[in-house]
Design a protein around this motif. Structure first.
Motif, PDB file in Angstrom:
ATOM      1  N   GLU A  14     -80.622 -71.543  -9.303  1.00 16.23           N
ATOM      2  CA  GLU A  14     -79.907 -71.280 -10.549  1.00 16.23           C
ATOM      3  C   GLU A  14     -80.326 -69.970 -11.204  1.00 16.23           C
ATOM      4  N   SER A  15     -81.408 -69.323 -10.658  1.00 21.20           N
ATOM      5  CA  SER A  15     -81.879 -68.075 -11.248  1.00 21.20           C
ATOM      6  C   SER A  15     -81.106 -66.863 -10.749  1.00 21.20           C
ATOM      7  N   VAL A  16     -80.456 -66.982  -9.612  1.00 26.11           N
ATOM      8  CA  VAL A  16     -79.774 -65.846  -9.011  1.00 26.11           C
ATOM      9  C   VAL A  16     -78.446 -65.607  -9.725  1.00 26.11           C
ATOM     10  N   GLY A  17     -78.301 -64.411 -10.282  1.00 24.81           N
ATOM     11  CA  GLY A  17     -77.082 -64.064 -10.994  1.00 24.81           C
ATOM     12  C   GLY A  17     -75.956 -63.690 -10.045  1.00 24.81           C
ATOM     13  N   PRO A  18     -74.771 -63.409 -10.577  1.00 24.48           N
ATOM     14  CA  PRO A  18     -73.611 -63.051  -9.736  1.00 24.48           C
ATOM     15  C   PRO A  18     -73.851 -61.831  -8.867  1.00 24.48           C
ATOM     16  N   ASP A  19     -74.704 -60.912  -9.343  1.00 24.55           N
ATOM     17  CA  ASP A  19     -74.972 -59.697  -8.565  1.00 24.55           C
ATOM     18  C   ASP A  19     -76.189 -59.838  -7.669  1.00 24.55           C
ATOM     19  N   GLY A  20     -76.759 -61.057  -7.566  1.00 25.33           N
ATOM     20  CA  GLY A  20     -77.923 -61.297  -6.717  1.00 25.33           C
ATOM     21  C   GLY A  20     -79.251 -61.010  -7.383  1.00 25.33           C
ATOM     22  N   VAL A  80     -82.383 -61.439 -10.322  1.00 23.11           N
ATOM     23  CA  VAL A  80     -83.119 -62.539 -10.937  1.00 23.11           C
ATOM     24  C   VAL A  80     -83.838 -61.996 -12.170  1.00 23.11           C
ATOM     25  N   GLY A  81     -83.811 -62.744 -13.271  1.00 26.20           N
ATOM     26  CA  GLY A  81     -84.490 -62.316 -14.479  1.00 26.20           C
ATOM     27  C   GLY A  81     -85.995 -62.242 -14.293  1.00 26.20           C
ATOM     28  N   PHE A  82     -86.642 -61.320 -15.023  1.00 28.31           N
ATOM     29  CA  PHE A  82     -88.074 -61.125 -14.873  1.00 28.31           C
ATOM     30  C   PHE A  82     -88.860 -62.381 -15.252  1.00 28.31           C
ATOM     31  N   ARG A  83     -88.407 -63.101 -16.290  1.00 28.59           N
ATOM     32  CA  ARG A  83     -89.142 -64.307 -16.700  1.00 28.59           C
ATOM     33  C   ARG A  83     -89.127 -65.344 -15.583  1.00 28.59           C
ATOM     34  N   GLU A  84     -87.928 -65.571 -15.019  1.00 28.54           N
ATOM     35  CA  GLU A  84     -87.804 -66.541 -13.934  1.00 28.54           C
ATOM     36  C   GLU A  84     -88.623 -66.094 -12.712  1.00 28.54           C
ATOM     37  N   LEU A  85     -88.544 -64.788 -12.422  1.00 31.22           N
ATOM     38  CA  LEU A  85     -89.277 -64.267 -11.259  1.00 31.22           C
ATOM     39  C   LEU A  85     -90.791 -64.424 -11.461  1.00 31.22           C
ATOM     40  N   GLY A  86     -91.248 -64.205 -12.695  1.00 31.14           N
ATOM     41  CA  GLY A  86     -92.663 -64.351 -12.987  1.00 31.14           C
ATOM     42  C   GLY A  86     -93.140 -65.780 -12.807  1.00 31.14           C
ATOM     43  N   ILE A  87     -92.328 -66.767 -13.275  1.00 26.29           N
ATOM     44  CA  ILE A  87     -92.699 -68.173 -13.119  1.00 26.29           C
ATOM     45  C   ILE A  87     -92.707 -68.564 -11.642  1.00 26.29           C
ATOM     46  N   LEU A  88     -91.700 -68.126 -10.902  1.00 31.24           N
ATOM     47  CA  LEU A  88     -91.634 -68.452  -9.475  1.00 31.24           C
ATOM     48  C   LEU A  88     -92.790 -67.803  -8.705  1.00 31.24           C
ATOM     49  N   ALA A  89     -93.118 -66.546  -9.030  1.00 29.27           N
ATOM     50  CA  ALA A  89     -94.226 -65.870  -8.353  1.00 29.27           C
ATOM     51  C   ALA A  89     -95.542 -66.584  -8.642  1.00 29.27           C
ATOM     52  N   LEU A  90     -95.747 -66.968  -9.922  1.00 29.51           N
ATOM     53  CA  LEU A  90     -96.977 -67.664 -10.278  1.00 29.51           C
ATOM     54  C   LEU A  90     -97.052 -69.032  -9.599  1.00 29.51           C
ATOM     55  N   TYR A  91     -95.897 -69.704  -9.511  1.00 26.38           N
ATOM     56  CA  TYR A  91     -95.853 -70.997  -8.825  1.00 26.38           C
ATOM     57  C   TYR A  91     -96.342 -70.850  -7.380  1.00 26.38           C
ATOM     58  N   HIS A  92     -95.816 -69.854  -6.652  1.00 27.75           N
ATOM     59  CA  HIS A  92     -96.194 -69.689  -5.237  1.00 27.75           C
ATOM     60  C   HIS A  92     -97.650 -69.250  -5.100  1.00 27.75           C
ATOM     61  N   GLN A 147     -94.204 -60.786  -2.478  1.00 31.35           N
ATOM     62  CA  GLN A 147     -92.904 -60.127  -2.563  1.00 31.35           C
ATOM     63  C   GLN A 147     -92.401 -60.087  -4.002  1.00 31.35           C
ATOM     64  N   MET A 148     -92.560 -61.184  -4.718  1.00 29.43           N
ATOM     65  CA  MET A 148     -92.092 -61.240  -6.108  1.00 29.43           C
ATOM     66  C   MET A 148     -92.963 -60.370  -7.012  1.00 29.43           C
ATOM     67  N   TYR A 149     -94.267 -60.413  -6.809  1.00 30.28           N
ATOM     68  CA  TYR A 149     -95.152 -59.606  -7.652  1.00 30.28           C
ATOM     69  C   TYR A 149     -94.999 -58.109  -7.376  1.00 30.28           C
ATOM     70  N   GLU A 150     -94.591 -57.744  -6.166  1.00 31.60           N
ATOM     71  CA  GLU A 150     -94.324 -56.332  -5.884  1.00 31.60           C
ATOM     72  C   GLU A 150     -93.206 -55.809  -6.769  1.00 31.60           C
ATOM     73  N   VAL A 151     -92.210 -56.662  -7.056  1.00 36.61           N
ATOM     74  CA  VAL A 151     -91.116 -56.279  -7.942  1.00 36.61           C
ATOM     75  C   VAL A 151     -91.590 -56.210  -9.399  1.00 36.61           C
ATOM     76  N   LEU A 152     -92.451 -57.143  -9.791  1.00 33.64           N
ATOM     77  CA  LEU A 152     -92.887 -57.236 -11.180  1.00 33.64           C
ATOM     78  C   LEU A 152     -93.955 -56.206 -11.552  1.00 33.64           C
ATOM     79  N   LEU A 153     -94.764 -55.773 -10.595  1.00 30.40           N
ATOM     80  CA  LEU A 153     -95.913 -54.926 -10.896  1.00 30.40           C
ATOM     81  C   LEU A 153     -95.537 -53.641 -11.642  1.00 30.40           C
ATOM     82  N   PRO A 154     -94.477 -52.926 -11.259  1.00 32.14           N
ATOM     83  CA  PRO A 154     -94.173 -51.669 -11.975  1.00 32.14           C
ATOM     84  C   PRO A 154     -93.657 -51.892 -13.401  1.00 32.14           C
ATOM     85  N   VAL A 155     -93.022 -53.047 -13.658  1.00 34.20           N
ATOM     86  CA  VAL A 155     -92.352 -53.235 -14.950  1.00 34.20           C
ATOM     87  C   VAL A 155     -93.112 -54.177 -15.889  1.00 34.20           C
TER      88      VAL A 155
END
Length: 598
Positions: A47-53, A55-67, A87-95
């Motif tokens: 449910e986190s994946v938007g129409p353009d593929g 994912v919001g940073f908040r959702e990505l952060g929770i999923l990355a922390l979960y894994h 993989q998820m934290y690589e996206v989050l690290l710069p922002v």
């Protein structure tokens, strides 16, 4: 990266967030591994994946922390969770760097884009070489798996990458002792060799790594098939390298180690090790191990055959001392090296009576004791014996008394099983000291200690000396009773010692040890045989203690299923048992003659 969320999506996000907060509060992340929570994770991801593929940073952060928490909850055993978290934290690290855990930042710092399979493989090797913990090893393995997945099936580089992945997985086994890692490492090694036929540039790495991995599995299972295959592969590796190749020394060393694991008593392993030591550069990290192995091999040949006389013993100590200078104090190889050095110096002391060898024996034993956190009390009788002999070979009386004081201090730290042996060493040292000082207090303490040790022969000598000095009738009476008892038993060492030896030999017959363990047992059996033949009760007692300390429950490594006694050890055990039985028959016959005369 906002997009519309439905009510259920918000609930999935909130539920998983609450679960993670609870984990952070309690420190127990195992609750995240249940199928129910995994399903909640799947629902949130879907449910986190938007129409353009996106994912919001908040959702990505929770999923990355979960894994990441799932990875740590499995004690770093979840490669998939680690890969997804990174993989998820690589996206989050710069922002949003503040949401990335420090351990993850350390893993991601300085990591370039993976690029081509070759670049990814090089990156994996670099990560592996820099790995300081299990996180780093797992990261390197994950990158190498990706590189291998992107490598064409017929690519020339594929066997080498398989072999490198096998090395990484084998190293992870050595850290975690998970047998499935060892099984996978063997499978990867076989695949690497199968895909690198003779003439392929990657075959050398393949056969070498598979040989080492099979030998490691042999150490765990005792499989003779694994050892035979490992030896054949190590021999092939030597044949593949020309005499001037820089890796030939390492290949010779590997082959020599395989032969020694197979209990090869010929001179082949010593020849290979000698050539390896000449070829490997002194600054190479493997050089110390080569010297230590060569030193042990020479010492074993001296113990088993003596065909090369004193030369093997001197050469062994030279090699072992050179290895000691190169193997760091914190190295896991150090304890075995120190124990071997102590045995070598003790053997040479018996040949020469050199106090320098006694000092060296004490140095090795004391470092071993300190390394154990002063907890390995089985070393104390050996240390006491070295101090006792050192006192006996010292001319200066004050220095001799200091050695005796040191043994007294050691006795305070002994357990019940070591007290009698160390008391015997103190008594013998004091008896010798009395002969030079004529100090009655030394003689009184010697009698007390020798009684505690159960040493009839030196106790009789001490009692008679004290009777001569004090004219106390009870000293003479006790000495006569002890002499009468010794005449009835007519044995070189005490009945208690012989009974302990007989029981221990029966136990040793049923032991299972790794090959290196049987080498130590063989050396102690040789010392015990010599002590029994010469009537040296003290050395026999110490040898019994050392042998008891080598029992499988104490020396076996986790998960090992080692081997029964090799043929040479069984032969030595049988000789000892036969000699003890013959002595017992002689004692029984003598006792029968006494009965008839009465």
């Amino acid at each position: 990266m906002g997009f519309r969320r439905g009510k259920r999506h918000r609930s999935s996000l909130d539920v998983l967030t609450l679960r993670i907060k609870e984990v952070q509060r309690t420190g127990d992340a195992t609750s995240l591994l249940t199928p129910q929570v995994r399903a909640e994770r799947d629902a949130l991801w879907a449910e986190s994946v938007g129409p353009d593929g996106s994912v919001g940073f908040r959702e990505l952060g929770i999923l990355a922390l979960y894994h990441w928490l799932c990875y740590t909850a499995q004690q770093y055993d979840g490669e998939t969770d680690l890969r997804l978290a990174l993989q998820m934290y690589e996206v989050l690290l710069p922002v949003e760097p503040e949401v990335v855990p420090p351990e993850v930042k350390a893993l991601l710092s300085g990591v370039p884009e993976r690029g081509t399979p070759g670049e990814a493989a090089d990156l994996a090797v670099g990560l592996f070489q820099q790995a300081g913990d299990l996180h780093g090893i797992d990261r390197a393995i994950a990158v190498m798996r990706q590189a291998l997945a992107d490598t064409a099936a017929d690519a020339r580089e594929r066997p080498e990458r398989l072999a490198k992945l096998g090395v990484m997985v084998r190293h992870r086994y050595e850290v975690t002792r998970r047998t499935r890692d060892l099984t996978e490492a063997v499978d990867l090694g076989r695949q690497a060799v199968a895909e690198a036929p003779p003439g392929h540039p990657g075959r050398m790495a393949g056969v070498t790594n598979l040989a080492l991995t099979l030998r490691l599995r042999h150490d765990l299972t005792g499989s003779p098939t694994d050892l035979a295959e490992a030896t054949a592969l190590a021999g092939e590796a030597v044949e593949l390298l020309p005499r001037d190749h820089p890796e030939r020394g390492s290949a010779l060393f590997n082959l020599a180690v395989m032969l020694r694991s197979a209990q090869d008593r010929s001179d082949t392993a010593i020849t290979l090790l000698t050539e390896a030591a000449a070829l490997i550069h002194p600054h190479h990290s493997q050089y110390g191990s080569v010297l230590a192995t060569l030193g042990r091999a020479l010492l074993e040949r001296h113990l088993h055959s003596g065909a090369h006389g004193r030369g093997d013993l001197d050469a062994a100590l030279t090699m072992l001392e050179a290895a000691r200078a190169r193997i760091p104090k914190e190295s896991p190889q150090r304890p075995r090296l120190l124990a071997t050095l102590a045995v070598g110096y003790r053997l040479r002391f018996h040949l020469d009576g050199s106090v320098e060898d006694l000092d060296q024996e004490f140095t090795q034993l004391w470092e071993l004791y300190e390394r154990s956190g002063e907890k390995d009390r089985t070393l104390l009788p050996q240390i006491a014996m070295a101090l006792r002999d050192r006192a006996a070979h010292t001319a200066d009386l004050l220095e001799r008394e200091r050695y005796v004081d040191a043994v007294r201090v050691l006795k305070r730290f002994c357990g019940p099983e070591q007290q009698a042996v160390v008391a015997g060493h103190i008594g013998a040292a004091l008896l010798s000291l009395y002969g030079d000082t004529d100090d009655l207090s030394h003689l009184d303490e010697a009698v007390t200690m020798l009684r505690a040790a159960g040493e009839p022969e030196p106790l009789v000598a001490a009692l008679r000396l004290r009777h001569t000095r004090t004219r106390q009738a009870y000293d003479l009476e006790e000495a006569v009773r002890l002499e009468a008892g010794a005449a009835r038993t007519s044995q070189p060492v005490s009945a208690g010692t012989r009974a302990a030896v007989r029981k221990l030999l029966a136990d040793v017959m049923d032991w299972s040890l790794p090959p290196s363990g049987w080498i130590g047992v063989d050396g102690e059996l040789a010392v015990l045989q010599s002590a029994l033949d010469s009537g040296d009760r003290e050395t026999a007692d110490v040898a019994v203690l050392r042998l008891a300390h080598m029992a499988p429950l104490r020396v076996g490594r986790l998960g090992e299923e080692p081997l029964p006694p090799p043929a040479t050890t069984r032969e030595r055990l049988n000789r000892l048992v036969h000699a003890l039985n013959a002595d017992e028959d002689t004692d029984r016959d003598g006792a029968g003659d006494d009965d008839e005369s009465e």
